[in-house]
Scaffold this motif. Structure first.
Motif, PDB file in Angstrom:
ATOM      1  N   ILE A 124     -10.112 -12.321  10.816  1.00  0.00           N
ATOM      2  CA  ILE A 124      -9.800 -10.906  11.071  1.00  0.00           C
ATOM      3  C   ILE A 124      -8.816 -10.788  12.227  1.00  0.00           C
ATOM      4  O   ILE A 124      -7.834 -10.053  12.148  1.00  0.00           O
ATOM      5  N   ALA A 125      -9.049 -11.529  13.301  1.00  0.00           N
ATOM      6  CA  ALA A 125      -8.131 -11.494  14.448  1.00  0.00           C
ATOM      7  C   ALA A 125      -6.732 -11.945  14.030  1.00  0.00           C
ATOM      8  O   ALA A 125      -5.732 -11.366  14.463  1.00  0.00           O
ATOM      9  N   GLN A 126      -6.648 -12.952  13.173  1.00  0.00           N
ATOM     10  CA  GLN A 126      -5.339 -13.435  12.716  1.00  0.00           C
ATOM     11  C   GLN A 126      -4.599 -12.386  11.900  1.00  0.00           C
ATOM     12  O   GLN A 126      -3.381 -12.253  12.022  1.00  0.00           O
ATOM     13  N   VAL A 127      -5.313 -11.629  11.070  1.00  0.00           N
ATOM     14  CA  VAL A 127      -4.677 -10.568  10.283  1.00  0.00           C
ATOM     15  C   VAL A 127      -3.984  -9.574  11.207  1.00  0.00           C
ATOM     16  O   VAL A 127      -2.869  -9.130  10.950  1.00  0.00           O
ATOM     17  N   PHE A 128      -4.653  -9.233  12.319  1.00  0.00           N
ATOM     18  CA  PHE A 128      -4.088  -8.262  13.246  1.00  0.00           C
ATOM     19  C   PHE A 128      -3.207  -8.909  14.319  1.00  0.00           C
ATOM     20  O   PHE A 128      -2.624  -8.210  15.150  1.00  0.00           O
ATOM     21  N   ALA A 129      -3.104 -10.240  14.302  1.00  0.00           N
ATOM     22  CA  ALA A 129      -2.285 -10.992  15.269  1.00  0.00           C
ATOM     23  C   ALA A 129      -2.662 -10.652  16.710  1.00  0.00           C
ATOM     24  O   ALA A 129      -1.803 -10.423  17.555  1.00  0.00           O
ATOM     25  N   VAL A 130      -3.969 -10.646  16.962  1.00  0.00           N
ATOM     26  CA  VAL A 130      -4.477 -10.396  18.309  1.00  0.00           C
ATOM     27  C   VAL A 130      -5.532 -11.444  18.644  1.00  0.00           C
ATOM     28  O   VAL A 130      -6.094 -12.068  17.745  1.00  0.00           O
ATOM     29  N   PRO A 131      -5.812 -11.635  19.939  1.00  0.00           N
ATOM     30  CA  PRO A 131      -6.891 -12.562  20.311  1.00  0.00           C
ATOM     31  C   PRO A 131      -8.244 -12.045  19.807  1.00  0.00           C
ATOM     32  O   PRO A 131      -8.450 -10.827  19.668  1.00  0.00           O
ATOM     33  N   LEU A 132      -9.158 -12.952  19.575  1.00  0.00           N
ATOM     34  CA  LEU A 132     -10.495 -12.605  19.096  1.00  0.00           C
ATOM     35  C   LEU A 132     -11.150 -11.533  19.974  1.00  0.00           C
ATOM     36  O   LEU A 132     -11.805 -10.624  19.472  1.00  0.00           O
ATOM     37  N   GLU A 133     -10.926 -11.616  21.281  1.00  0.00           N
ATOM     38  CA  GLU A 133     -11.554 -10.677  22.217  1.00  0.00           C
ATOM     39  C   GLU A 133     -11.048  -9.243  22.055  1.00  0.00           C
ATOM     40  O   GLU A 133     -11.684  -8.311  22.540  1.00  0.00           O
ATOM     41  N   GLU A 134      -9.896  -9.073  21.401  1.00  0.00           N
ATOM     42  CA  GLU A 134      -9.405  -7.712  21.148  1.00  0.00           C
ATOM     43  C   GLU A 134     -10.039  -7.102  19.909  1.00  0.00           C
ATOM     44  O   GLU A 134      -9.945  -5.893  19.702  1.00  0.00           O
ATOM     45  N   VAL A 135     -10.687  -7.929  19.101  1.00  0.00           N
ATOM     46  CA  VAL A 135     -11.366  -7.427  17.910  1.00  0.00           C
ATOM     47  C   VAL A 135     -12.856  -7.258  18.184  1.00  0.00           C
ATOM     48  O   VAL A 135     -13.445  -6.237  17.878  1.00  0.00           O
ATOM     49  N   PHE A 136     -13.455  -8.286  18.766  1.00  0.00           N
ATOM     50  CA  PHE A 136     -14.900  -8.301  18.981  1.00  0.00           C
ATOM     51  C   PHE A 136     -15.241  -8.440  20.456  1.00  0.00           C
ATOM     52  O   PHE A 136     -14.545  -9.116  21.200  1.00  0.00           O
ATOM     53  N   SER A 137     -16.350  -7.823  20.834  1.00  0.00           N
ATOM     54  CA  SER A 137     -16.874  -8.021  22.189  1.00  0.00           C
ATOM     55  C   SER A 137     -18.383  -8.143  22.104  1.00  0.00           C
ATOM     56  O   SER A 137     -19.025  -7.622  21.171  1.00  0.00           O
ATOM     57  N   TYR A 138     -18.956  -8.826  23.050  1.00  0.00           N
ATOM     58  CA  TYR A 138     -20.394  -9.085  23.075  1.00  0.00           C
ATOM     59  C   TYR A 138     -20.969  -8.607  24.392  1.00  0.00           C
ATOM     60  O   TYR A 138     -20.388  -8.868  25.461  1.00  0.00           O
ATOM     61  N   SER A 139     -22.071  -7.914  24.313  1.00  0.00           N
ATOM     62  CA  SER A 139     -22.759  -7.514  25.547  1.00  0.00           C
ATOM     63  C   SER A 139     -24.227  -7.884  25.411  1.00  0.00           C
ATOM     64  O   SER A 139     -24.867  -7.596  24.398  1.00  0.00           O
ATOM     65  N   ALA A 140     -24.741  -8.561  26.413  1.00  0.00           N
ATOM     66  CA  ALA A 140     -26.163  -8.905  26.440  1.00  0.00           C
ATOM     67  C   ALA A 140     -26.917  -7.715  26.998  1.00  0.00           C
ATOM     68  O   ALA A 140     -26.530  -7.138  28.008  1.00  0.00           O
ATOM     69  N   ASP A 141     -27.979  -7.332  26.326  1.00  0.00           N
ATOM     70  CA  ASP A 141     -28.761  -6.170  26.786  1.00  0.00           C
ATOM     71  C   ASP A 141     -29.653  -6.512  27.962  1.00  0.00           C
ATOM     72  O   ASP A 141     -30.081  -7.550  28.184  1.00  0.00           O
TER      73      ASP A 141
END
Length: 71
Positions: free
Chosen positions: A54-71
């Protein structure tokens, strides 16, 4: 141990890439439109491989598509 939350910017990225449809993105990364819908609603977390595709399709780093937060 509490489960963390994975969030994403897929809908926003689709909009900024010529308003790409969910179906177009699904075709480009090899999943169903329903999978894209579930990800956008944070009901499904993709595999690492799918996340990178998915990140490659948008030509952005993975962190611009997904983020993770620990509760």
């Amino acid at each position: 141990m509490d489960k963390g939350q994975i969030t994403n910017n897929i809908r926003e990225l689709r909009f900024h890439h010529n308003e790409m449809t969910q179906a177009e993105l699904a075709d480009r990364v090899g999943v169903t439109r329903q999978t894209i819908i579930a990800m956008e609603k944070a009901k499904y977390s993709p595999s690492l491989e799918l996340a990178f595709r998915i990140a490659q399709v948008f030509a952005v780093p993975l962190e611009e598509v997904f983020s993770y937060s620990a509760d």
